[in-house]
Design an enzyme around this catalytic site. Structure first.
Site, PDB file in Angstrom:
ATOM      1  N   ASP A 112       0.863  -1.191   0.000  1.00 23.35           N
ATOM      2  CA  ASP A 112       0.000   0.000   0.000  1.00 23.35           C
ATOM      3  C   ASP A 112       0.888   1.226   0.000  1.00 23.35           C
ATOM      4  O   ASP A 112       1.456   1.595   1.028  1.00 23.35           O
ATOM      5  CB  ASP A 112      -0.894  -0.001   1.250  1.00 23.35           C
ATOM      6  CG  ASP A 112      -2.094  -0.899   1.078  1.00 23.35           C
ATOM      7  OD1 ASP A 112      -2.389  -1.689   1.976  1.00 23.35           O
ATOM      8  OD2 ASP A 112      -2.747  -0.809   0.021  1.00 23.35           O
ATOM      9  N   HIS A 144      -0.027  -0.904  -4.882  1.00 22.06           N
ATOM     10  CA  HIS A 144      -1.291  -0.154  -4.914  1.00 22.06           C
ATOM     11  C   HIS A 144      -0.927   1.297  -4.651  1.00 22.06           C
ATOM     12  O   HIS A 144      -0.656   1.687  -3.519  1.00 22.06           O
ATOM     13  CB  HIS A 144      -2.237  -0.702  -3.846  1.00 22.06           C
ATOM     14  CG  HIS A 144      -3.533   0.056  -3.735  1.00 22.06           C
ATOM     15  ND1 HIS A 144      -4.399  -0.127  -2.681  1.00 22.06           N
ATOM     16  CD2 HIS A 144      -4.113   0.990  -4.529  1.00 22.06           C
ATOM     17  CE1 HIS A 144      -5.461   0.669  -2.833  1.00 22.06           C
ATOM     18  NE2 HIS A 144      -5.305   1.354  -3.954  1.00 22.06           N
ATOM     19  N   GLY A 151      -6.439   4.752   2.584  1.00 25.18           N
ATOM     20  CA  GLY A 151      -5.598   5.592   3.449  1.00 25.18           C
ATOM     21  C   GLY A 151      -5.144   4.920   4.719  1.00 25.18           C
ATOM     22  O   GLY A 151      -4.067   5.237   5.236  1.00 25.18           O
ATOM     23  N   PHE A 152      -5.953   3.975   5.238  1.00 26.46           N
ATOM     24  CA  PHE A 152      -5.561   3.357   6.504  1.00 26.46           C
ATOM     25  C   PHE A 152      -6.014   1.897   6.549  1.00 26.46           C
ATOM     26  O   PHE A 152      -7.030   1.535   5.956  1.00 26.46           O
ATOM     27  CB  PHE A 152      -6.210   4.108   7.691  1.00 26.46           C
ATOM     28  CG  PHE A 152      -5.767   5.537   7.800  1.00 26.46           C
ATOM     29  CD1 PHE A 152      -6.513   6.546   7.190  1.00 26.46           C
ATOM     30  CD2 PHE A 152      -4.582   5.867   8.461  1.00 26.46           C
ATOM     31  CE1 PHE A 152      -6.096   7.873   7.255  1.00 26.46           C
ATOM     32  CE2 PHE A 152      -4.167   7.187   8.533  1.00 26.46           C
ATOM     33  CZ  PHE A 152      -4.927   8.197   7.927  1.00 26.46           C
ATOM     34  N   GLY A 153      -5.249   1.073   7.275  1.00 28.29           N
ATOM     35  CA  GLY A 153      -5.696  -0.285   7.537  1.00 28.29           C
ATOM     36  C   GLY A 153      -6.619  -0.284   8.743  1.00 28.29           C
ATOM     37  O   GLY A 153      -6.777   0.719   9.433  1.00 28.29           O
ATOM     38  N   ASP A 183     -10.497  -4.894  -1.430  1.00 25.75           N
ATOM     39  CA  ASP A 183      -9.476  -4.470  -0.478  1.00 25.75           C
ATOM     40  C   ASP A 183     -10.106  -3.534   0.548  1.00 25.75           C
ATOM     41  O   ASP A 183     -10.655  -2.498   0.196  1.00 25.75           O
ATOM     42  CB  ASP A 183      -8.370  -3.742  -1.256  1.00 25.75           C
ATOM     43  CG  ASP A 183      -7.281  -3.176  -0.363  1.00 25.75           C
ATOM     44  OD1 ASP A 183      -6.310  -2.636  -0.919  1.00 25.75           O
ATOM     45  OD2 ASP A 183      -7.397  -3.249   0.875  1.00 25.75           O
ATOM     46  N   GLY A 184     -10.030  -4.001   1.825  1.00 27.40           N
ATOM     47  CA  GLY A 184     -10.498  -3.112   2.890  1.00 27.40           C
ATOM     48  C   GLY A 184     -11.463  -3.826   3.815  1.00 27.40           C
ATOM     49  O   GLY A 184     -12.590  -4.110   3.419  1.00 27.40           O
ATOM     50  N   SER A 202      -5.261  -6.221   8.445  1.00 25.04           N
ATOM     51  CA  SER A 202      -5.372  -6.413   9.904  1.00 25.04           C
ATOM     52  C   SER A 202      -6.002  -7.747  10.279  1.00 25.04           C
ATOM     53  O   SER A 202      -5.573  -8.384  11.253  1.00 25.04           O
ATOM     54  CB  SER A 202      -6.167  -5.261  10.518  1.00 25.04           C
ATOM     55  OG  SER A 202      -7.332  -5.019   9.758  1.00 25.04           O
TER      56      SER A 202
HETATM   57  C1  DX5 Z   1      -6.545   1.150   2.611  1.00 23.83           C
HETATM   58  C2  DX5 Z   1      -5.630  -0.037   2.518  1.00 23.83           C
HETATM   59  C3  DX5 Z   1      -6.164  -1.169   3.374  1.00 23.83           C
HETATM   60  C4  DX5 Z   1      -5.256  -2.349   3.423  1.00 23.83           C
HETATM   61  C5  DX5 Z   1      -5.987  -3.523   4.012  1.00 23.83           C
HETATM   62  O1  DX5 Z   1      -5.981   2.214   1.917  1.00 23.83           O
HETATM   63  O2  DX5 Z   1      -5.509  -0.443   1.162  1.00 23.83           O
HETATM   64  O3  DX5 Z   1      -7.415  -1.545   2.833  1.00 23.83           O
HETATM   65  O4  DX5 Z   1      -4.777  -2.640   2.197  1.00 23.83           O
HETATM   66  O5  DX5 Z   1      -6.153  -3.228   5.352  1.00 23.83           O
HETATM   67  P1  DX5 Z   1      -7.321  -3.921   6.206  1.00 23.83           P
HETATM   68  O6  DX5 Z   1      -7.435  -5.354   5.734  1.00 23.83           O
HETATM   69  O7  DX5 Z   1      -6.809  -3.804   7.623  1.00 23.83           O
HETATM   70  O8  DX5 Z   1      -8.534  -3.138   5.937  1.00 23.83           O
END
Ligand code: DX5
Length: 234
Positions: A35, A66, A142-144, A175-176, A198
């Site tokens: 990411d 990504h 932007g964040f996990g 993804d997400g 996560s």
């Molecule tokens: C968001 C990231 C997340 C990551 C996956 O920008 O792309 O989606 O890859 O993180 P989780 O599985 O913790 O949502």
């Protein structure tokens, strides 16, 4: 095609990234997702191409980048040279998307297009001949660790129908917030590649997590005819 499990290394031990890549590879992941965040397109700042390159020798599985970055056109070759076989960009961040997808392919790798939750399939419906992977974001980038957006499942289903109608061999990735309680919904809607961050790190081991997520995805996926032979990079 069997369901693919692709860990995002955002939650990895950043002081031991190479070792974590080796452990993920040994656990049987299909690819590893980097990411890449520039602090502008999204608020977070993460991996430069040199970090990816440093980890490349530690795993045999494929790498995908990504790019959650403003104007990523200028950084495509850096992530290809770092060892990524798929480069994923957001049309929201590009000046000329069609040209950029072609530029990724000209580097000898596969072109991925990521759509944020508010972005419609109209961004790609006329350029599917230039696309090898369509990533439907099930969180805001932007964040996990964010909560999965089930409201994206109709969009996943519509993307699956669009891909089937096009006749092009395009992977449909999500993804997400993908984990044991959400992967079935995304799989039933039509996804075949699943990025997990996560949730995968919450399993006792990577191998258990990869096996459980893959089993749950396979159990939920509707039977589909196999697509044409996949275009290999290069
Ligand atoms: C968001 C990231 C997340 C990551 C996956 O920008 O792309 O989606 O890859 O993180 P989780 O599985 O913790 O949502």
């Amino acid at each position: 095609m069997a369901a693919k499990i692709v860990p995002s290394v955002l939650p990895a031990d950043l002081a031991r990234l190479g070792e974590d890549c080796a452990a993920l590879d040994a656990a049987g992941v299909d690819r590893i997702q980097w990411d890449v965040m520039d602090g502008r397109f999204v608020p977070n700042l993460t991996f430069g191409a040199d970090v990816v390159a440093a980890c490349r020798p530690h795993a045999t599985c494929g790498f995908e980048a990504h790019l959650m970055c403003e104007r990523p056109e200028h950084m495509l070759s850096a992530y290809v040279e770092a060892g990524c076989e798929v480069v994923i960009v957001h049309p929201e961040a590009l000046q000329q998307p069609h040209r950029t997808y072609g530029a990724i392919r000209e580097l000898g790798v596969r072109a991925g297009v990521a759509l944020s939750p508010a972005s419609g399939l109209g961004a790609v419906e006329h350029v599917l001949d230039q696309v090898d992977l369509l990533l439907i974001m099930t969180v805001n980038p932007g964040f996990g660790g964010q909560a999965y957006l089930p409201s994206m499942e109709p969009k996943i289903a519509a993307a699956r129908a669009m891909i089937e109608a096009s006749g092009h061999d395009i992977e449909l990735e999500v993804d997400g917030g993908i984990g044991p309680d959400t992967i079935a919904g995304a799989a039933a809607a039509g996804a075949d590649v699943f990025v997990s961050g996560s949730a995968l790190w919450r399993y006792p081991s990577y191998a258990e997590g990869v096996a459980d997520l893959r089993r749950r995805a396979e159990a939920a996926r509707p039977a589909r005819r196999e697509g044409p032979a996949r275009r290999s990079p290069g």
